[in-house]
Write a protein that holds these residues in place. Structure first.
Motif, PDB file in Angstrom:
ATOM      1  N   UNK A   1      10.856   9.156 -31.562  1.00 54.80           N
ATOM      2  CA  UNK A   1      12.024   8.923 -30.747  1.00 54.80           C
ATOM      3  C   UNK A   1      12.767   7.711 -31.292  1.00 54.80           C
ATOM      4  N   UNK A   2      13.990   7.921 -31.579  1.00 52.37           N
ATOM      5  CA  UNK A   2      14.812   6.833 -32.091  1.00 52.37           C
ATOM      6  C   UNK A   2      15.747   6.332 -31.017  1.00 52.37           C
ATOM      7  N   UNK A   3      16.432   5.272 -31.330  1.00 60.29           N
ATOM      8  CA  UNK A   3      17.400   4.701 -30.406  1.00 60.29           C
ATOM      9  C   UNK A   3      18.652   5.575 -30.382  1.00 60.29           C
ATOM     10  N   UNK A   4      19.458   5.384 -29.336  1.00 58.27           N
ATOM     11  CA  UNK A   4      20.725   6.121 -29.259  1.00 58.27           C
ATOM     12  C   UNK A   4      21.671   5.644 -30.350  1.00 58.27           C
ATOM     13  N   UNK A   5      22.255   6.568 -31.003  1.00 60.56           N
ATOM     14  CA  UNK A   5      23.224   6.245 -32.053  1.00 60.56           C
ATOM     15  C   UNK A   5      24.627   6.494 -31.492  1.00 60.56           C
ATOM     16  N   UNK A   6      25.660   5.942 -32.107  1.00 60.51           N
ATOM     17  CA  UNK A   6      27.021   6.106 -31.588  1.00 60.51           C
ATOM     18  C   UNK A   6      27.429   7.577 -31.424  1.00 60.51           C
ATOM     19  N   UNK A   7      27.000   8.458 -32.291  1.00 63.08           N
ATOM     20  CA  UNK A   7      27.410   9.852 -32.148  1.00 63.08           C
ATOM     21  C   UNK A   7      26.723  10.510 -30.952  1.00 63.08           C
ATOM     22  N   UNK A   8      25.516  10.022 -30.552  1.00 61.40           N
ATOM     23  CA  UNK A   8      24.867  10.527 -29.339  1.00 61.40           C
ATOM     24  C   UNK A   8      25.728  10.206 -28.116  1.00 61.40           C
ATOM     25  N   UNK A   9      26.205   8.975 -28.048  1.00 62.63           N
ATOM     26  CA  UNK A   9      27.032   8.547 -26.910  1.00 62.63           C
ATOM     27  C   UNK A   9      28.331   9.352 -26.885  1.00 62.63           C
ATOM     28  N   UNK A  10      28.940   9.595 -28.050  1.00 64.56           N
ATOM     29  CA  UNK A  10      30.189  10.361 -28.116  1.00 64.56           C
ATOM     30  C   UNK A  10      29.974  11.784 -27.607  1.00 64.56           C
ATOM     31  N   UNK A  11      28.883  12.402 -27.998  1.00 66.86           N
ATOM     32  CA  UNK A  11      28.579  13.769 -27.533  1.00 66.86           C
ATOM     33  C   UNK A  11      28.368  13.770 -26.023  1.00 66.86           C
ATOM     34  N   UNK A  12      27.668  12.760 -25.506  1.00 67.00           N
ATOM     35  CA  UNK A  12      27.433  12.668 -24.065  1.00 67.00           C
ATOM     36  C   UNK A  12      28.742  12.517 -23.304  1.00 67.00           C
ATOM     37  N   UNK A  13      29.659  11.708 -23.787  1.00 68.63           N
ATOM     38  CA  UNK A  13      30.960  11.517 -23.137  1.00 68.63           C
ATOM     39  C   UNK A  13      31.749  12.824 -23.137  1.00 68.63           C
ATOM     40  N   UNK A  14      31.755  13.531 -24.255  1.00 69.43           N
ATOM     41  CA  UNK A  14      32.480  14.806 -24.343  1.00 69.43           C
ATOM     42  C   UNK A  14      31.895  15.818 -23.359  1.00 69.43           C
ATOM     43  N   UNK A  15      30.589  15.889 -23.265  1.00 72.71           N
ATOM     44  CA  UNK A  15      29.949  16.837 -22.332  1.00 72.71           C
ATOM     45  C   UNK A  15      30.293  16.481 -20.893  1.00 72.71           C
ATOM     46  N   UNK A  16      30.268  15.197 -20.558  1.00 70.04           N
ATOM     47  CA  UNK A  16      30.610  14.781 -19.190  1.00 70.04           C
ATOM     48  C   UNK A  16      32.058  15.123 -18.857  1.00 70.04           C
ATOM     49  N   UNK A  17      32.968  14.910 -19.791  1.00 71.74           N
ATOM     50  CA  UNK A  17      34.383  15.235 -19.547  1.00 71.74           C
ATOM     51  C   UNK A  17      34.554  16.736 -19.361  1.00 71.74           C
ATOM     52  N   UNK A  18      33.850  17.520 -20.152  1.00 69.64           N
ATOM     53  CA  UNK A  18      33.953  18.978 -20.008  1.00 69.64           C
ATOM     54  C   UNK A  18      33.357  19.460 -18.690  1.00 69.64           C
ATOM     55  N   UNK A  19      32.253  18.857 -18.266  1.00 69.83           N
ATOM     56  CA  UNK A  19      31.606  19.292 -17.020  1.00 69.83           C
ATOM     57  C   UNK A  19      32.391  18.880 -15.780  1.00 69.83           C
ATOM     58  N   UNK A  20      32.795  17.629 -15.718  1.00 71.57           N
ATOM     59  CA  UNK A  20      33.392  17.113 -14.485  1.00 71.57           C
ATOM     60  C   UNK A  20      34.909  17.011 -14.531  1.00 71.57           C
ATOM     61  N   UNK A  21      35.497  16.987 -15.667  1.00 75.44           N
ATOM     62  CA  UNK A  21      36.946  16.840 -15.761  1.00 75.44           C
ATOM     63  C   UNK A  21      37.337  15.381 -15.785  1.00 75.44           C
ATOM     64  N   UNK A  22      38.479  15.111 -16.394  1.00 75.14           N
ATOM     65  CA  UNK A  22      38.928  13.732 -16.570  1.00 75.14           C
ATOM     66  C   UNK A  22      39.307  13.082 -15.240  1.00 75.14           C
ATOM     67  N   UNK A  23      39.739  13.859 -14.246  1.00 79.30           N
ATOM     68  CA  UNK A  23      40.166  13.282 -12.960  1.00 79.30           C
ATOM     69  C   UNK A  23      38.976  12.899 -12.081  1.00 79.30           C
ATOM     70  N   UNK A  24      37.883  13.600 -12.199  1.00 80.30           N
ATOM     71  CA  UNK A  24      36.745  13.343 -11.323  1.00 80.30           C
ATOM     72  C   UNK A  24      35.849  12.227 -11.835  1.00 80.30           C
ATOM     73  N   UNK A  25      35.871  11.920 -13.109  1.00 82.09           N
ATOM     74  CA  UNK A  25      34.990  10.880 -13.661  1.00 82.09           C
ATOM     75  C   UNK A  25      35.273   9.486 -13.094  1.00 82.09           C
ATOM     76  N   UNK A  26      36.531   9.031 -12.968  1.00 86.35           N
ATOM     77  CA  UNK A  26      36.753   7.700 -12.374  1.00 86.35           C
ATOM     78  C   UNK A  26      36.283   7.622 -10.920  1.00 86.35           C
TER      79      UNK A  26
END
Length: 94
Positions: A1-26
């Protein structure tokens, strides 16, 4: 198991935006922040309550009643007491 890399965080942000939408995240982030503030305030009040109880217990354990004062009162005269009578013996005598 390695540490989180910047591309992991980017993928997570994209998935969250797709799941919840940009208006619901704030709104979700705001709700999460409020919840964390409430939890922090409650844990602080519990800690303060525990400290208050400990201080009260310390104060009560240090309590020592004053020694009773020796007061001299006149001793009341004691009435002579009749010897006890056995009820069975009394019935036999009558």
């Amino acid at each position: 198991m390695g540490a989180l890399k910047p591309w992991h965080i980017a993928v997570l942000v994209v998935v969250l935006i797709l799941l919840f939408g940009a208006k619901r995240l704030p709104d979700a982030a705001r709700s999460l922040g409020r919840s964390l503030r409430i939890i922090k305030a409650e844990t602080k009040s519990l800690h303060d309550d525990d400290r208050d109880l400990a201080e009260k217990a310390d104060a009560q354990s240090g309590y020592q009643p004053l020694p009773p004062q020796q007061q001299q009162f006149a001793q009341p005269q004691q009435q002579p007491v009749a010897p006890p009578v056995d009820p069975v013996q009394r019935v036999r005598e009558n």
